[in-house]
Design a protein around this motif. Structure first.
Motif, mmCIF file in Angstrom:
data_model
loop_
_atom_site.group_PDB
_atom_site.id
_atom_site.type_symbol
_atom_site.label_atom_id
_atom_site.label_comp_id
_atom_site.label_asym_id
_atom_site.label_seq_id
_atom_site.Cartn_x
_atom_site.Cartn_y
_atom_site.Cartn_z
ATOM 1 N N GLY A 20 13.580 34.466 19.895
ATOM 2 C CA GLY A 20 13.991 33.994 21.014
ATOM 3 C C GLY A 20 14.110 32.637 21.683
ATOM 4 O O GLY A 20 14.752 32.812 22.566
ATOM 5 N N ILE A 21 13.485 31.849 20.774
ATOM 6 C CA ILE A 21 13.689 30.263 20.992
ATOM 7 C C ILE A 21 14.405 29.808 20.012
ATOM 8 O O ILE A 21 14.138 29.581 18.898
ATOM 9 C CB ILE A 21 12.242 29.859 21.191
ATOM 10 C CG1 ILE A 21 11.335 30.658 22.144
ATOM 11 C CG2 ILE A 21 12.304 28.291 21.631
ATOM 12 C CD1 ILE A 21 11.561 30.675 23.737
ATOM 13 N N LEU A 22 15.401 29.021 20.460
ATOM 14 C CA LEU A 22 16.289 28.356 19.469
ATOM 15 C C LEU A 22 16.269 26.733 19.380
ATOM 16 O O LEU A 22 16.337 26.283 20.489
ATOM 17 C CB LEU A 22 17.790 28.808 19.560
ATOM 18 C CG LEU A 22 18.879 28.336 18.529
ATOM 19 C CD1 LEU A 22 18.716 28.833 17.425
ATOM 20 C CD2 LEU A 22 20.191 28.910 19.020
ATOM 21 N N LEU A 35 22.961 32.043 24.558
ATOM 22 C CA LEU A 35 22.147 31.811 25.784
ATOM 23 C C LEU A 35 22.741 32.771 26.983
ATOM 24 O O LEU A 35 22.052 33.335 27.441
ATOM 25 C CB LEU A 35 22.086 30.340 26.049
ATOM 26 C CG LEU A 35 20.907 30.272 27.369
ATOM 27 C CD1 LEU A 35 19.618 30.416 26.822
ATOM 28 C CD2 LEU A 35 21.238 28.600 27.744
ATOM 29 N N ILE A 36 24.266 32.683 27.033
ATOM 30 C CA ILE A 36 24.668 33.322 27.861
ATOM 31 C C ILE A 36 24.812 34.726 27.867
ATOM 32 O O ILE A 36 24.680 35.702 28.957
ATOM 33 C CB ILE A 36 26.477 33.038 28.129
ATOM 34 C CG1 ILE A 36 26.514 31.235 28.538
ATOM 35 C CG2 ILE A 36 27.166 33.801 28.738
ATOM 36 C CD1 ILE A 36 28.019 30.755 28.329
ATOM 37 N N ARG A 37 24.789 35.316 26.523
ATOM 38 C CA ARG A 37 24.815 36.574 26.194
ATOM 39 C C ARG A 37 23.490 37.421 26.354
ATOM 40 O O ARG A 37 23.352 38.403 26.177
ATOM 41 C CB ARG A 37 25.466 37.024 24.855
ATOM 42 C CG ARG A 37 26.828 36.761 24.770
ATOM 43 C CD ARG A 37 27.544 37.415 23.598
ATOM 44 N NE ARG A 37 26.889 36.982 22.340
ATOM 45 C CZ ARG A 37 27.537 35.823 21.472
ATOM 46 N NH1 ARG A 37 28.267 35.029 22.045
ATOM 47 N NH2 ARG A 37 26.748 35.299 20.482
ATOM 48 N N GLY A 38 22.431 36.498 26.443
ATOM 49 C CA GLY A 38 20.984 36.846 26.418
ATOM 50 C C GLY A 38 20.302 37.113 25.295
ATOM 51 O O GLY A 38 19.304 37.775 25.030
ATOM 52 N N GLU A 39 21.044 36.535 24.079
ATOM 53 C CA GLU A 39 20.420 36.999 22.902
ATOM 54 C C GLU A 39 19.174 35.957 22.384
ATOM 55 O O GLU A 39 18.618 36.357 21.691
ATOM 56 C CB GLU A 39 21.693 36.782 21.748
ATOM 57 C CG GLU A 39 22.684 37.604 21.756
ATOM 58 C CD GLU A 39 23.805 37.560 20.928
ATOM 59 O OE1 GLU A 39 23.576 36.442 20.017
ATOM 60 O OE2 GLU A 39 24.894 38.051 21.037
ATOM 61 N N ASP A 212 10.273 37.727 27.984
ATOM 62 C CA ASP A 212 11.324 38.216 27.340
ATOM 63 C C ASP A 212 11.722 39.865 27.895
ATOM 64 O O ASP A 212 11.338 40.609 27.570
ATOM 65 C CB ASP A 212 11.222 38.457 25.652
ATOM 66 C CG ASP A 212 12.161 39.209 25.086
ATOM 67 O OD1 ASP A 212 13.139 39.143 25.394
ATOM 68 O OD2 ASP A 212 12.001 39.224 23.813
ATOM 69 N N THR A 213 12.636 39.725 29.017
ATOM 70 C CA THR A 213 13.053 40.829 29.694
ATOM 71 C C THR A 213 14.542 40.500 30.193
ATOM 72 O O THR A 213 15.006 39.469 30.097
ATOM 73 C CB THR A 213 12.237 41.258 30.833
ATOM 74 O OG1 THR A 213 12.561 42.318 31.712
ATOM 75 C CG2 THR A 213 12.157 40.283 31.925
ATOM 76 N N GLU A 214 14.990 41.535 30.680
ATOM 77 C CA GLU A 214 16.419 41.405 31.378
ATOM 78 C C GLU A 214 16.350 40.450 32.461
ATOM 79 O O GLU A 214 15.474 40.553 33.325
ATOM 80 C CB GLU A 214 17.072 42.602 31.524
ATOM 81 C CG GLU A 214 17.267 43.623 30.626
ATOM 82 C CD GLU A 214 18.617 43.113 29.613
ATOM 83 O OE1 GLU A 214 19.330 42.570 30.107
ATOM 84 O OE2 GLU A 214 18.452 43.415 28.382
ATOM 85 N N ALA A 215 17.509 39.702 32.376
ATOM 86 C CA ALA A 215 17.371 38.549 33.543
ATOM 87 C C ALA A 215 17.790 39.675 34.996
ATOM 88 O O ALA A 215 18.453 40.704 34.894
ATOM 89 C CB ALA A 215 18.651 37.806 33.551
ATOM 90 N N PHE A 216 17.077 39.228 36.021
ATOM 91 C CA PHE A 216 17.153 39.814 37.128
ATOM 92 C C PHE A 216 18.581 39.726 37.643
ATOM 93 O O PHE A 216 19.123 38.696 37.761
ATOM 94 C CB PHE A 216 15.994 39.212 38.221
ATOM 95 C CG PHE A 216 14.651 39.823 37.936
ATOM 96 C CD1 PHE A 216 14.029 40.378 39.104
ATOM 97 C CD2 PHE A 216 13.915 39.468 36.957
ATOM 98 C CE1 PHE A 216 12.762 41.325 38.868
ATOM 99 C CE2 PHE A 216 12.777 40.086 36.397
ATOM 100 C CZ PHE A 216 12.111 40.813 37.572
#
Length: 285
Positions: A20-22, A35-39, A212-216
Motif C-alpha cells: 500500500g505504500i510505494l 496512485l490515481i487508480r487507488g492501487e 486502507d479503504t475506498e476514497a470517500f
C-alpha cells in the motif's frame, strides 16, 4: 474513536516496500497512475528536499514567521464549520474562503496573501526552487498533461503553505481521522491528493496514519464529515513515519490523521493536488 496508538508502525526504511505504500528514488509515470487508480495509498520519496533549503525555511519559521491556527473544515447542516486539530500555518489556506461570498474580504485576502507568500518563499529558497515548485516541475517531466498552479476562480492560487505542529497541541489531531475534499462549487475533481515535504520532524511520534479503504465520494464527505467517520471505513490503518526532507503524497479523500508527539517540531511545506482525466495536475492550498 480509533486509537492511533494501537496502529502497527511501518518501518521508516527508505527503500523498503510496504503493502500500500510505494517508496521511490524519484517520481515516475507508473507510480502516479497507481496512485490515481487507488492501487497504492501513498508515495514516499526520501531526501526529496534540499537540506540547505529546509534549513533556510526552518530558520525563518522558527525566528521570523508568524504562525496561525490552520483549521479544518467540516460540513454541518449544510454549513461550513472550522475546527482546530493542532496544526499551525504560515500562509493563508483556501479553505478560509469556504462559505464566504464571492469577492468577500476573505477571498481578497487569500489571493493577496498568495501573491505575497509566493514572493517570500521564492526569495528564501533562491537560487533553488521551492520544494513544491520543484515537485510540480518533476510531475511535468513524467506526466503527459503536466502540472500547473490552479486558478479555479480565475486567479493563481497559493501552493506551498507551511504546516507546523508542536507538542502542546499535536495530540489534538490524533483522535480525529478526517478527509479533505474541495467543494464542488469550486471545481469538480475526480481525485484529490496532498503532497507534504517534511522540513523538520520530531524525534519520535508525529506519524501520518492513512486508512486502507475506498476514497470517500463527495456525497459521503458531506454526509459524514460533520460527525465521526463510519467505523467500518476505519479498520485498516497504516502508519507512515515521515523522515526529514521526505516527500509523501496521499489521497486526501481516504481517512487520515496525525499522531501526537511529546518533543520537537513537525514542519512541512504542503499543497493539495487535484486531478481529472485528460487534465493537468492542479496545485493549490
Amino acid at each position: 474513536m480509533t486509537d492511533l496508538n494501537s496502529v502497527e508502525s511501518i518501518p521508516a526504511v527508505p527503500h523498503s516496500q510496504v503493502p500500500g505504500i510505494l517508496a521511490l528514488e524519484q517520481l515516475d509515470t507508473l507510480s502516479l497512475e497507481k496512485l490515481i487508480r487507488g492501487e497504492i495509498l501513498a508515495i514516499r520519496v526520501p531526501d526529496y528536499a534540499n537540506e540547505q533549503t529546509s534549513e533556510v525555511l526552518n530558520k525563518h519559521i522558527n525566528e521570523t514567521a508568524t504562525l496561525q491556527e490552520y483549521n479544518h473544515e467540516t460540513y454541518e447542516h449544510g454549513k461550513v464549520v472550522q475546527h482546530f486539530y493542532g496544526v499551525h500555518r504560515w500562509g493563508t489556506p483556501f479553505n478560509s474562503t469556504y462559505g464566504k461570498a464571492a469577492d468577500s474580504y476573505s477571498q481578497q485576502k487569500y489571493y493577496a496573501d498568495a501573491t505575497h507568500m509566493r514572493c517570500v518563499i521564492d526569495d528564501l529558497c533562491a537560487p533553488r526552487k521551492p520544494p513544491i515548485h520543484l515537485l510540480m516541475e518533476h510531475i511535468r517531466q513524467v506526466w503527459p498533461e503536466g502540472a500547473t498552479t490552479a486558478a479555479f476562480q480565475g486567479q493563481p492560487m497559493f501552493c506551498g503553505i507551511i504546516r507546523a505542529m508542536f507538542p502542546e497541541t499535536a495530540h489534538l489531531s490524533e483522535t480525529v481521522p478526517h478527509v479533505d475534499c474541495l467543494p464542488l462549487s469550486i471545481a469538480e475533481l475526480e481525485h484529490q491528493f496532498s503532497a507534504n515535504i517534511y522540513l523538520e520532524v520530531p524525534p519520535s511520534g508525529g506519524e501520518l496514519v492513512i486508512w486502507d479503504t475506498e476514497a470517500f465520494t463527495y456525497d459521503e464527505v458531506i454526509r459524514f464529515e460533520g460527525a465521526e467517520l463510519p467505523e467500518d471505513r476505519l479498520q485498516k490503518p497504516l502508519r507512515i513515519q515521515p523522515q526529514k526532507n521526505e516527500l509523501v503524497i496521499i489521497n486526501t479523500r481516504r481517512p487520515h490523521a496525525i499522531c501526537g508527539f511529546d518533543s520537537g517540531k513537525r514542519i512541512s511545506i504542503q499543497s493539495f493536488i487535484g486531478y481529472t482525466t485528460g487534465q493537468p495536475f492542479y496545485f493549490w492550498c
